[in-house]
Design an enzyme around this catalytic site. Structure first.
Site, short mmCIF file in Angstrom:
data_model
loop_
_atom_site.label_atom_id
_atom_site.label_comp_id
_atom_site.label_asym_id
_atom_site.label_seq_id
_atom_site.Cartn_x
_atom_site.Cartn_y
_atom_site.Cartn_z
N CYS A 127 6.42 -0.11 6.87
CA CYS A 127 6.03 1.15 6.15
C CYS A 127 7.18 1.64 5.24
CB CYS A 127 5.64 2.29 7.09
SG CYS A 127 5.18 3.85 5.98
N LEU A 128 6.93 1.94 3.95
CA LEU A 128 7.86 2.15 2.88
C LEU A 128 8.84 3.57 3.39
CD1 LEU A 128 6.32 1.55 -0.17
CD2 LEU A 128 8.14 0.00 0.74
N HIS A 164 -4.01 2.41 7.94
CA HIS A 164 -2.44 2.52 7.84
C HIS A 164 -2.32 3.61 6.83
CE1 HIS A 164 2.00 1.66 7.79
NE2 HIS A 164 1.92 2.33 6.62
N GLU A 165 -2.89 3.51 5.62
CA GLU A 165 -2.89 4.33 4.71
C GLU A 165 -3.51 5.68 4.83
OE1 GLU A 165 -0.48 3.82 2.84
OE2 GLU A 165 -0.26 1.84 2.76
N HIS A 174 -1.77 8.16 7.01
CA HIS A 174 -0.91 8.86 6.19
C HIS A 174 -1.32 10.26 5.81
CE1 HIS A 174 2.90 6.47 5.77
NE2 HIS A 174 2.17 5.37 5.58
N GLN A 180 3.45 9.82 0.78
CA GLN A 180 4.84 9.31 0.94
C GLN A 180 5.71 9.49 -0.47
OE1 GLN A 180 2.70 5.39 1.89
NE2 GLN A 180 4.72 5.26 2.81
N GLY A 232 0.64 -1.31 0.03
CA GLY A 232 0.03 -0.07 -0.03
C GLY A 232 1.06 1.15 -0.03
NI NI Z 1 3.05 3.50 5.35
#
Ligand code: NI
Length: 170
Positions: free
Chosen positions: A99-100, A141-142, A145, A51, A46
């Site tokens: 998380c990226l 989670h997304e 962000h 991000q 995701g």
């Molecule tokens: Ni993330």
């Protein structure tokens, strides 16, 4: 096109993203395609627009069956714009998240088990659905962000936060 990923500490990851007001633009389609390229290249499940430095309320996700555990169903590639979440129950699950934007780390994070979501697609058509388990976790989670929240802010037990060699990233 693969875009550079912002990492925790970049102020843009800690800001409130703006709603999308105009749909079906070249910019929006390009953003979604670039988010997919970037997420797939990084091996995530995701991604949220902040991000990649775009402060708009756009999230995307998708993964193959069994990506996390053997009985997990696949979720097709989905782009949600201006997503809104509604709880179906207050039941929580604790499970591992990465998380990226927080590379090399992961933690057990409590998330709601089931929720319903409403959003728009790239064309401005409404999308509604119900998500549970890992799918619901990814959406929460997304969406976090978009409100400038990274998962470490959700950790309840910091003994379950640490480095990994092969993080499961989203
Ligand atoms: Ni993330």
């Amino acid at each position: 096109m693969i875009l550079p990923l912002l990492h925790m500490g970049d102020p843009r990851l800690h800001m409130q993203a703006d709603k999308v007001c105009v749909f079906n633009t070249n910019e929006l389609h390009t953003l979604a395609a670039d988010m997919r390229d970037t997420m797939e290249e990084a091996g995530g499940v995701g991604l949220a627009a902040p991000q990649v430095g775009v402060l708009l309320r756009v999230i995307a996700f998708g993964f193959e069956a069994g990506a996390r555990d053997p009985d997990m169903p696949s979720i097709p590639w989905t782009v949600l714009i201006n997503p809104q979440l509604e709880l179906i129950s207050h039941e929580l699950d604790e499970d591992w998240e990465g998380c990226l934007s927080v590379p090399g780390l992961r933690a057990q994070v409590p998330r709601y088990r089931r929720l319903s979501y409403s959003a728009f697609d790239l064309y401005g058509e409404p999308i509604n659905g119900i998500a549970e388990g890992f799918h619901a976790r990814v959406i929460q989670h997304e969406v976090d962000h978009l409100d400038g929240i990274l998962y470490p802010a959700r950790i309840a037990d910091f003994s379950k936060f640490g480095f990994v060699n092969t993080p499961e990233q989203m």
